[in-house]
Design a protein around this motif. Structure first.
Motif, PDB file in Angstrom:
ATOM      1  N   GLN A 170       0.837  -1.210   0.000  1.00  0.00           N
ATOM      2  CA  GLN A 170       0.000   0.000   0.000  1.00  0.00           C
ATOM      3  C   GLN A 170       0.868   1.254   0.000  1.00  0.00           C
ATOM      4  O   GLN A 170       1.756   1.400   0.835  1.00  0.00           O
ATOM      5  CB  GLN A 170      -0.897  -0.031   1.241  1.00  0.00           C
ATOM      6  CG  GLN A 170      -1.743   1.188   1.444  1.00  0.00           C
ATOM      7  CD  GLN A 170      -3.151   1.016   0.927  1.00  0.00           C
ATOM      8  OE1 GLN A 170      -3.474   0.026   0.307  1.00  0.00           O
ATOM      9  NE2 GLN A 170      -3.986   1.982   1.181  1.00  0.00           N
ATOM     10  N   HIS A 171       0.637   2.149  -0.938  1.00  0.00           N
ATOM     11  CA  HIS A 171       1.316   3.442  -1.071  1.00  0.00           C
ATOM     12  C   HIS A 171       2.809   3.322  -1.392  1.00  0.00           C
ATOM     13  O   HIS A 171       3.548   4.291  -1.255  1.00  0.00           O
ATOM     14  CB  HIS A 171       1.140   4.312   0.178  1.00  0.00           C
ATOM     15  CG  HIS A 171      -0.275   4.622   0.506  1.00  0.00           C
ATOM     16  ND1 HIS A 171      -1.214   4.989  -0.437  1.00  0.00           N
ATOM     17  CD2 HIS A 171      -0.944   4.611   1.684  1.00  0.00           C
ATOM     18  CE1 HIS A 171      -2.366   5.201   0.138  1.00  0.00           C
ATOM     19  NE2 HIS A 171      -2.245   4.964   1.425  1.00  0.00           N
ATOM     20  N   GLY A 172       3.264   2.149  -1.805  1.00  0.00           N
ATOM     21  CA  GLY A 172       4.665   2.009  -2.186  1.00  0.00           C
ATOM     22  C   GLY A 172       5.594   1.911  -0.987  1.00  0.00           C
ATOM     23  O   GLY A 172       5.165   1.747   0.142  1.00  0.00           O
ATOM     24  N   PHE A 173       6.869   2.040  -1.277  1.00  0.00           N
ATOM     25  CA  PHE A 173       7.875   1.826  -0.225  1.00  0.00           C
ATOM     26  C   PHE A 173       8.633   3.083   0.192  1.00  0.00           C
ATOM     27  O   PHE A 173       9.396   3.048   1.147  1.00  0.00           O
ATOM     28  CB  PHE A 173       8.891   0.764  -0.665  1.00  0.00           C
ATOM     29  CG  PHE A 173       9.474   0.986  -2.038  1.00  0.00           C
ATOM     30  CD1 PHE A 173      10.421   1.970  -2.274  1.00  0.00           C
ATOM     31  CD2 PHE A 173       9.068   0.199  -3.103  1.00  0.00           C
ATOM     32  CE1 PHE A 173      10.952   2.177  -3.531  1.00  0.00           C
ATOM     33  CE2 PHE A 173       9.599   0.392  -4.372  1.00  0.00           C
ATOM     34  CZ  PHE A 173      10.537   1.382  -4.589  1.00  0.00           C
ATOM     35  N   ALA A 174       8.434   4.211  -0.485  1.00  0.00           N
ATOM     36  CA  ALA A 174       9.214   5.424  -0.169  1.00  0.00           C
ATOM     37  C   ALA A 174       9.013   5.876   1.274  1.00  0.00           C
ATOM     38  O   ALA A 174       9.917   6.456   1.870  1.00  0.00           O
ATOM     39  CB  ALA A 174       8.847   6.555  -1.125  1.00  0.00           C
ATOM     40  N   ARG A 175       7.823   5.589   1.844  1.00  0.00           N
ATOM     41  CA  ARG A 175       7.536   6.005   3.232  1.00  0.00           C
ATOM     42  C   ARG A 175       8.204   5.102   4.258  1.00  0.00           C
ATOM     43  O   ARG A 175       8.251   5.430   5.431  1.00  0.00           O
ATOM     44  CB  ARG A 175       6.025   5.964   3.529  1.00  0.00           C
ATOM     45  CG  ARG A 175       5.152   6.249   2.399  1.00  0.00           C
ATOM     46  CD  ARG A 175       3.673   6.116   2.688  1.00  0.00           C
ATOM     47  NE  ARG A 175       3.251   4.813   3.189  1.00  0.00           N
ATOM     48  CZ  ARG A 175       2.340   4.646   4.123  1.00  0.00           C
ATOM     49  NH1 ARG A 175       1.750   5.665   4.688  1.00  0.00           N
ATOM     50  NH2 ARG A 175       1.998   3.443   4.498  1.00  0.00           N
ATOM     51  N   ASN A 176       8.675   3.928   3.817  1.00  0.00           N
ATOM     52  CA  ASN A 176       9.186   2.911   4.742  1.00  0.00           C
ATOM     53  C   ASN A 176      10.708   2.842   4.822  1.00  0.00           C
ATOM     54  O   ASN A 176      11.219   2.043   5.597  1.00  0.00           O
ATOM     55  CB  ASN A 176       8.695   1.526   4.320  1.00  0.00           C
ATOM     56  CG  ASN A 176       7.196   1.441   4.252  1.00  0.00           C
ATOM     57  OD1 ASN A 176       6.495   2.180   4.915  1.00  0.00           O
ATOM     58  ND2 ASN A 176       6.706   0.546   3.431  1.00  0.00           N
ATOM     59  N   VAL A 177      11.401   3.594   3.986  1.00  0.00           N
ATOM     60  CA  VAL A 177      12.857   3.489   3.947  1.00  0.00           C
ATOM     61  C   VAL A 177      13.500   4.784   4.428  1.00  0.00           C
ATOM     62  O   VAL A 177      12.896   5.858   4.361  1.00  0.00           O
ATOM     63  CB  VAL A 177      13.362   3.148   2.524  1.00  0.00           C
ATOM     64  CG1 VAL A 177      12.816   1.816   2.065  1.00  0.00           C
ATOM     65  CG2 VAL A 177      13.031   4.237   1.529  1.00  0.00           C
ATOM     66  N   ASN A 178      14.723   4.664   4.897  1.00  0.00           N
ATOM     67  CA  ASN A 178      15.489   5.845   5.264  1.00  0.00           C
ATOM     68  C   ASN A 178      16.100   6.441   4.006  1.00  0.00           C
ATOM     69  O   ASN A 178      16.770   5.745   3.245  1.00  0.00           O
ATOM     70  CB  ASN A 178      16.601   5.486   6.253  1.00  0.00           C
ATOM     71  CG  ASN A 178      16.094   5.354   7.659  1.00  0.00           C
ATOM     72  OD1 ASN A 178      15.299   6.158   8.122  1.00  0.00           O
ATOM     73  ND2 ASN A 178      16.551   4.326   8.351  1.00  0.00           N
ATOM     74  N   TRP A 179      15.828   7.709   3.804  1.00  0.00           N
ATOM     75  CA  TRP A 179      16.419   8.443   2.702  1.00  0.00           C
ATOM     76  C   TRP A 179      17.799   8.909   3.157  1.00  0.00           C
ATOM     77  O   TRP A 179      18.059   9.065   4.346  1.00  0.00           O
ATOM     78  CB  TRP A 179      15.546   9.635   2.341  1.00  0.00           C
ATOM     79  CG  TRP A 179      14.221   9.258   1.719  1.00  0.00           C
ATOM     80  CD1 TRP A 179      13.287   8.402   2.225  1.00  0.00           C
ATOM     81  CD2 TRP A 179      13.688   9.738   0.495  1.00  0.00           C
ATOM     82  NE1 TRP A 179      12.209   8.329   1.397  1.00  0.00           N
ATOM     83  CE2 TRP A 179      12.422   9.142   0.319  1.00  0.00           C
ATOM     84  CE3 TRP A 179      14.137  10.625  -0.470  1.00  0.00           C
ATOM     85  CZ2 TRP A 179      11.626   9.409  -0.797  1.00  0.00           C
ATOM     86  CZ3 TRP A 179      13.342  10.888  -1.572  1.00  0.00           C
ATOM     87  CH2 TRP A 179      12.103  10.277  -1.727  1.00  0.00           C
ATOM     88  N   THR A 180      18.690   9.154   2.205  1.00  0.00           N
ATOM     89  CA  THR A 180      20.060   9.571   2.487  1.00  0.00           C
ATOM     90  C   THR A 180      20.191  11.075   2.314  1.00  0.00           C
ATOM     91  O   THR A 180      19.668  11.632   1.347  1.00  0.00           O
ATOM     92  CB  THR A 180      21.032   8.861   1.513  1.00  0.00           C
ATOM     93  OG1 THR A 180      20.858   7.460   1.638  1.00  0.00           O
ATOM     94  CG2 THR A 180      22.466   9.231   1.801  1.00  0.00           C
ATOM     95  N   VAL A 181      20.899  11.726   3.237  1.00  0.00           N
ATOM     96  CA  VAL A 181      21.167  13.153   3.097  1.00  0.00           C
ATOM     97  C   VAL A 181      22.270  13.317   2.057  1.00  0.00           C
ATOM     98  O   VAL A 181      23.390  12.859   2.245  1.00  0.00           O
ATOM     99  CB  VAL A 181      21.608  13.789   4.437  1.00  0.00           C
ATOM    100  CG1 VAL A 181      21.970  15.257   4.229  1.00  0.00           C
ATOM    101  CG2 VAL A 181      20.528  13.638   5.492  1.00  0.00           C
TER     102      VAL A 181
END
Length: 180
Positions: free
Chosen positions: A123-134
């Motif tokens: 649901q809603h993909g995975f972008a909300r579940n992973v740590n993004w890199t600075v």
């Protein structure tokens, strides 16, 4: 002549509703470390990479001229706060949002990527579940990046690069997301 009936005006009702709304927002703001009036204490606030009480990393942006602030969590690359120079909060996070990494942050400016709603992947993909890199950071801007990982490839075996930038200007917050 019939006696007139006195009814409360719409304005009075709206004012009453507004008081409840302000009280609710104030309680929400206080639970997140803002002052009793729902205003962030910007004097002496430092910009940079921070960690919340539950161990989640976020970037705090502070505008040196106006005192405006913003918070951008690495988990999900989600903007959870934008307080202008007058102390007004413009972004809402659910009061029951988990800020400990146990699930995606509910509310804020979140990413539903690479799909919105139900579909072939979660649901809603995975972008909300992973740590993004600075990728880069100043006291008033941050650029985050999300690239394929073992976790994302299990669901969606495509090459991509998402770049999300947040710029805290004197009178506004600007965001941009680029997908390659």
């Amino acid at each position: 002549a019939p006696a007139s009936v006195s009814r409360p005006s719409t304005t009075a009702l709206d004012a009453s509703k507004n008081k409840l709304k302000i009280a609710s927002r104030t309680k929400w703001a206080e639970s997140r470390g803002f002052g009793s009036a729902g205003v962030a204490e910007s004097e002496g606030v430092t910009a940079g990479l921070m960690t919340n009480a539950d161990g989640l990393e976020y970037v705090k942006l502070v505008h040196p001229d106006t005192g405006a602030t913003s918070e951008v969590y690495l988990l999900g690359g989600v903007v959870t706060s934008y307080v202008d120079g007058d102390g007004q909060e413009f972004i809402a996070v659910r009061p029951d949002a988990k800020m400990d990494g146990s699930k995606p942050i509910s509310g804020g400016l979140s990413h539903c990527w690479p799909q919105f709603g139900p579909g072939e992947i979660q649901q809603h993909g995975f972008a909300r579940n992973v740590n993004w890199t600075v990728k880069s950071m100043t006291e008033t801007s941050v650029e985050l990046e999300m690239a394929p990982s073992d976790y994302t490839k299990e669901m969606w075996d495509k090459e991509f690069l998402c770049t999300f930038s947040v710029d805290l200007e004197a009178d506004q917050l600007s965001t941009k997301m680029f997908v390659e």
